[in-house]
Design an enzyme around this catalytic site. Structure first.
Site, mmCIF file in Angstrom:
data_model
loop_
_atom_site.group_PDB
_atom_site.id
_atom_site.type_symbol
_atom_site.label_atom_id
_atom_site.label_comp_id
_atom_site.label_asym_id
_atom_site.label_seq_id
_atom_site.Cartn_x
_atom_site.Cartn_y
_atom_site.Cartn_z
ATOM 1 N N SER A 189 0.840 -1.200 0.000
ATOM 2 C CA SER A 189 0.000 0.000 0.000
ATOM 3 C C SER A 189 0.873 1.247 0.000
ATOM 4 C CB SER A 189 -0.894 0.025 1.238
ATOM 5 O OG SER A 189 -0.135 0.375 2.392
ATOM 6 N N ASP A 190 0.360 2.335 -0.589
ATOM 7 C CA ASP A 190 0.981 3.627 -0.321
ATOM 8 C C ASP A 190 0.798 3.876 1.178
ATOM 9 O OD1 ASP A 190 2.212 6.076 -0.597
ATOM 10 O OD2 ASP A 190 0.993 6.702 -2.305
ATOM 11 N N TRP A 191 1.591 4.765 1.724
ATOM 12 C CA TRP A 191 1.622 4.942 3.174
ATOM 13 C C TRP A 191 0.290 5.498 3.683
ATOM 14 C CZ3 TRP A 191 5.364 2.514 1.450
ATOM 15 C CH2 TRP A 191 6.474 2.129 2.212
ATOM 16 N N GLY A 192 -0.457 4.651 4.415
ATOM 17 C CA GLY A 192 -1.750 5.052 4.941
ATOM 18 C C GLY A 192 -2.894 4.879 3.962
#
Length: 563
Positions: free
Chosen positions: A187-190
């Site tokens: 995932s992208d961060w968050g």
């Protein structure tokens, strides 16, 4: 294993202090690299990035970014290659192969249809299937099939109403089943919305850690039967396979040759520079010129990289003024800042610049976009450079006919002063050695061979997304379909400021004997087009041969030309 931001240079933090990262070679950003149109160069840069990663015990680089430039106002355009999927795919494939040849993984991003920063955490990119397959998927598909990145990073946005991090069509059906992706999805961060749904869809790794919160949700989902344990096993095995590969590929005792990597960064930057205008062959600078005025703060304090998560702490920084002094022996250089760090100017600064210009044979004005004008996290409000930069150029051009404008920017800008200056050099964000590369090109040590990897429109009103970019209130409707970039300008017969694929040279080339190996072919056949290219000028130079095709017999609306 350690994953770090590094599309154009390693950004590994010291003791998780984001303001203090280890020094690393800062190479040109993606918008510059793609303008080289040189996959072999991208591969060499990838190899150097991997060596620095090995030396710093980093196993996976979070890049490259291959999203399309749907609008020139995209705040992160400097981190993306092109408006064309073939060019983006070719450069990305070479970059990934270069990095991974040295035992370091990549994380190609952001999958998919991540084309604006505004509301990027919640916005839905609403795109029809044809447009996805012709424009927004091909660069990813090409790199997956030809380079197999170790990981793919999913985007923040929704695609047609479903978050990318839990989009089974995107992560499983297309990426893993149709294209045969062998690595894992991070995932992208968050970017995780519903973790169990993400596992079911094909999201392997959540970043950063949720402190066990989402792990409990996965356990609960398996226990209550909404997530099959066999599916969880598949996701875990894919993640472990890459983790073990990263562990086995780690090399100890690697030492970075910093001067060698700086020299490579200068070479790369030199090939990325695009010569946009050169009236009366004012460039390269003649050795007979004895007085040159260098105007603009970027001449001494260059903008050489973008703002946001990709920022690198360089091992050194070359500026054009100092490098020009080294190369222009016997030539007197004067300097005037012309504007402040925020892009504003005043009467005193402009007056000083005018006086320097009056006393010079030729004038070099360094201008462009300051950090605050383009960054991850927000989109640009318009295509304009700071008012202070434009005022400076217009004022100086009135007192000296021999003005060369050197631009340092990560994306397309408008040029209201275009007709008033003799030459325009697009240097993009050229990395730590960009100043030296600019000096090489201005003095003719390097012949400019870069070609624009994006269209420079006359006005933002001419762009395909002019009425609705960036989209707000949760939905970005891609109504222009396949007509982004040059496809749109060609179809609408809109004259851009500078077209996609454009770039001048100090020499000339002739094309001859253009042939194909067949007069007809099935869609499964390969067609080979060959030609002879001859340098017909007086200096050595490189040429980029571009092939465009047009489908003549079709029931569908098709672009006039496609790379």
């Amino acid at each position: 294993i350690f994953m770090k931001d590094k599309p154009h240079g390693l950004r590994k933090d010291e003791d998780f202090d984001f303001t203090n990262s280890v020094p690393a070679t800062c190479f040109p950003t993606a918008s510059a690299l793609a303008s080289s149109w040189n996959p072999a160069l991208a591969q060499k840069m990838g190899e150097a990035l991997a060596i620095e990663s090995q030396a710093n015990d980093v196993q996976i680089l979070l890049g490259p970014g291959v999203n399309m430039k749907r609008s020139p106002l995209g705040g992160r355009n400097f981190e993306y290659f092109s408006e064309d999927p073939i060019l983006a795919g070719r450069i990305a494939t070479a970059y990934i192969n270069g990095v991974q040849s040295q035992g370091i993984g990549t994380s190609m991003k952001h999958f998919a249809a991540n084309n604006q920063e505004t509301e990027r955490m919640s916005n839905s990119s609403n795109v029809d299937e044809r447009t996805l397959n012709e424009i927004y998927f091909p660069a990813f598909e090409m790199a997956v099939k030809e380079a197999q990145p170790w990981t793919i990073m999913c985007s923040y946005n929704k695609l047609n109403g479903v978050y990318a991090s839990e989009n089974k069509y995107l992560l499983n059906d297309i990426l893993k089943e149709k294209w045969g992706f062998k690595g894992f999805v991070v995932s992208d961060w968050g970017a995780v919305n519903d973790r169990p749904l993400g596992v079911e869809a094909g999201l392997n790794l959540e970043m950063p850690s949720s402190g066990g919160f989402n792990n409990k949700k996965i356990v609960e989902a398996v226990k209550n039967g909404t997530l099959a344990e066999a599916r969880l096993d598949e996701i875990v095995i894919e993640t472990l396979a890459v983790t073990l590969k990263a562990k086995d590929s780690h090399k100890k005792g690697i030492v970075v040759d910093k001067p060698k990597h700086n020299a490579l960064a200068r070479q790369v930057s030199g090939e990325c520079i695009v010569l946009l205008k050169n009236d009366n062959a004012i460039l390269p600078l003649s050795t007979s010129v004895k007085k040159i005025a260098v105007i603009g703060a970027f001449g001494k304090t260059p903008r050489y990289q973008g703002a946001g998560s990709s920022q690198v702490k360089p091992t050194q920084v070359e500026n054009a003024y100092d490098e020009l002094q080294k190369l222009s022996k016997g030539t007197s250089l004067t300097y005037a800042a012309g504007y402040n760090s925020d892009g504003t100017s005043n009467e005193t600064m402009i007056a000083e610049a005018i006086q320097n210009a009056k006393n010079a044979e030729k004038v070099l004005i360094f201008a462009g976009l300051p950090d605050i004008y383009e960054s991850e996290g927000y989109d640009r409000a318009n295509m304009d450079m700071p008012a202070g930069h434009n005022q400076l150029i217009e004022a100086v051009a009135k007192v000296n006919m021999n003005v060369v404008v050197v631009l340092m920017n990560g994306s397309a800008v408008s040029m209201p002063w275009k007709k008033e200056v003799s030459a325009i050099v697009e240097a993009y964000l050229g990395g730590q050695a960009g100043g030296g590369a600019i000096a090489d090109v201005l003095t003719g040590k390097v012949n400019p061979s870069g070609k624009l990897s994006e269209t420079f429109p006359m006005r933002v009103e001419d762009t395909p997304t002019a009425t609705d970019f960036p989209s707000k209130d949760g939905n970005a409707n891609y109504g222009e379909g396949i007509y982004i970039g040059y496809r749109y300008y060609d179809k609408r017969k809109i004259e851009p400021n500078f077209p996609f694929g454009y770039g001048l040279s100090y020499t000339t080339f002739s094309y001859s004997d253009i042939n194909t190996n067949t007069a007809s072919a099935k869609d499964t056949d390969a067609i080979i087009i060959s030609l002879k290219v001859k340098n017909t000028g007086k200096v050595a130079g490189k040429e980029v041969v571009q092939l465009y095709v047009h489908e003549q017999d079709t029931q569908l609306s098709r672009p006039e030309n496609e790379l």
